[in-house]
Design a protein around this motif. Structure first.
Motif, PDB file in Angstrom:
ATOM      1  N   ARG A 104       0.836  -1.214   0.000  1.00 47.45           N
ATOM      2  CA  ARG A 104       0.000   0.000   0.000  1.00 47.45           C
ATOM      3  C   ARG A 104       0.866   1.258   0.000  1.00 47.45           C
ATOM      4  N   TYR A 105       1.914   1.261   0.849  1.00 50.63           N
ATOM      5  CA  TYR A 105       2.784   2.438   0.910  1.00 50.63           C
ATOM      6  C   TYR A 105       3.481   2.659  -0.438  1.00 50.63           C
ATOM      7  N   VAL A 106       3.934   1.571  -1.047  1.00 49.44           N
ATOM      8  CA  VAL A 106       4.600   1.674  -2.352  1.00 49.44           C
ATOM      9  C   VAL A 106       3.645   2.266  -3.388  1.00 49.44           C
ATOM     10  N   ALA A 111       7.206   7.916  -5.565  1.00 47.53           N
ATOM     11  CA  ALA A 111       8.368   8.815  -5.681  1.00 47.53           C
ATOM     12  C   ALA A 111       9.252   8.727  -4.442  1.00 47.53           C
ATOM     13  N   VAL A 112       8.636   8.603  -3.268  1.00 46.71           N
ATOM     14  CA  VAL A 112       9.406   8.485  -2.022  1.00 46.71           C
ATOM     15  C   VAL A 112      10.215   7.188  -2.021  1.00 46.71           C
ATOM     16  N   SER A 190       9.254  -8.326  -3.441  1.00 43.84           N
ATOM     17  CA  SER A 190       9.202  -7.771  -4.794  1.00 43.84           C
ATOM     18  C   SER A 190      10.479  -6.994  -5.069  1.00 43.84           C
ATOM     19  N   ASN A 191      11.049  -7.190  -6.248  1.00 43.89           N
ATOM     20  CA  ASN A 191      12.232  -6.434  -6.677  1.00 43.89           C
ATOM     21  C   ASN A 191      11.863  -5.367  -7.715  1.00 43.89           C
ATOM     22  N   ARG A 192      10.557  -5.096  -7.845  1.00 44.36           N
ATOM     23  CA  ARG A 192      10.107  -4.168  -8.894  1.00 44.36           C
ATOM     24  C   ARG A 192      10.764  -2.794  -8.774  1.00 44.36           C
TER      25      ARG A 192
END
Length: 197
Positions: A104-106, A111-112, A190-192
């Motif tokens: 959710r934060y991602v 940008a952060v 995740s490595n996205r």
């Protein structure tokens, strides 16, 4: 690790990565961490060095520069090295820094998140390409450490600095699965963001 049976082994604090790795190493050798060795929480580097010098423990699991300090003072030897890929619970060149975000934060703060990951990637690239300059930077960061200890620490770390930063299945198994039973490691990884850096 089988030869560690009956020994007193120091680590940082209960529930820490050093305790979990120590237990995993003993289990991999067929030993029971609760019965075949005495695990001693020492909490600080100062306590670690003191306990080692006074024979209160027979061995330690700790991060740089403590092993190099003990080597430099000829107080001990390194039995297993993570950076050299000798830790059977980790893949070669295991990296101990991980960035964790909720999905959710991602999604809400791309940008952060990218702003944190991209400089990290640049720093790793700089470190790989400028090893001598990095040693000088680290010496300034740790002015109380002897320069030889800092240089030896950076030499030890060199294999890690060439590692792929992507979080692999073996990394996940050694960290997440080592702490939380029943987790399918790569289901929560995740490595996205790394791929986009």
């Amino acid at each position: 690790m089988k030869a560690r049976k009956g020994m007193r082994l120091g680590f940082s604090a209960p529930g820490s990565q050093s305790e979990n790795v120590l237990k995993l190493l003993l289990k991999k050798a067929g030993l029971d961490p609760t019965q075949d060795a005495t695990l001693v929480p020492l909490r600080t580097e100062l306590n670690m060095v003191s306990a080692f010098r006074t024979n209160q423990v027979d061995g330690l699991l700790w991060v740089r520069p403590l092993p190099e300090k003990l080597l430099h003072e000829k107080l001990g030897v390194v039995m297993l090295s993570g950076p050299r890929g000798e830790m059977p619970v980790y893949p070669g060149n295991a990296i101990f820094d991980h960035l964790y975000f909720t999905e959710r934060y991602v999604q809400e703060n791309p940008a952060v998140v990218q702003g944190m990951v991209t400089p990290y990637m640049k720093a790793m690239k700089f470190t790989r390409e400028n090893p001598k300059e990095v040693v000088e930077i680290v010496k300034r960061r740790f002015p109380k450490e002897e320069p030889e200890v800092v240089a030896l620490s950076m030499q030890t770390m060199q294999p890690m600095l060439t590692a792929d930063l992507a979080y692999q299945k073996a990394d996940a198994e050694a960290t997440i699965a080592g702490v939380v039973e029943g987790v399918v490691p790569m289901s929560v990884v995740s490595n996205r963001i790394l791929d986009e850096a």
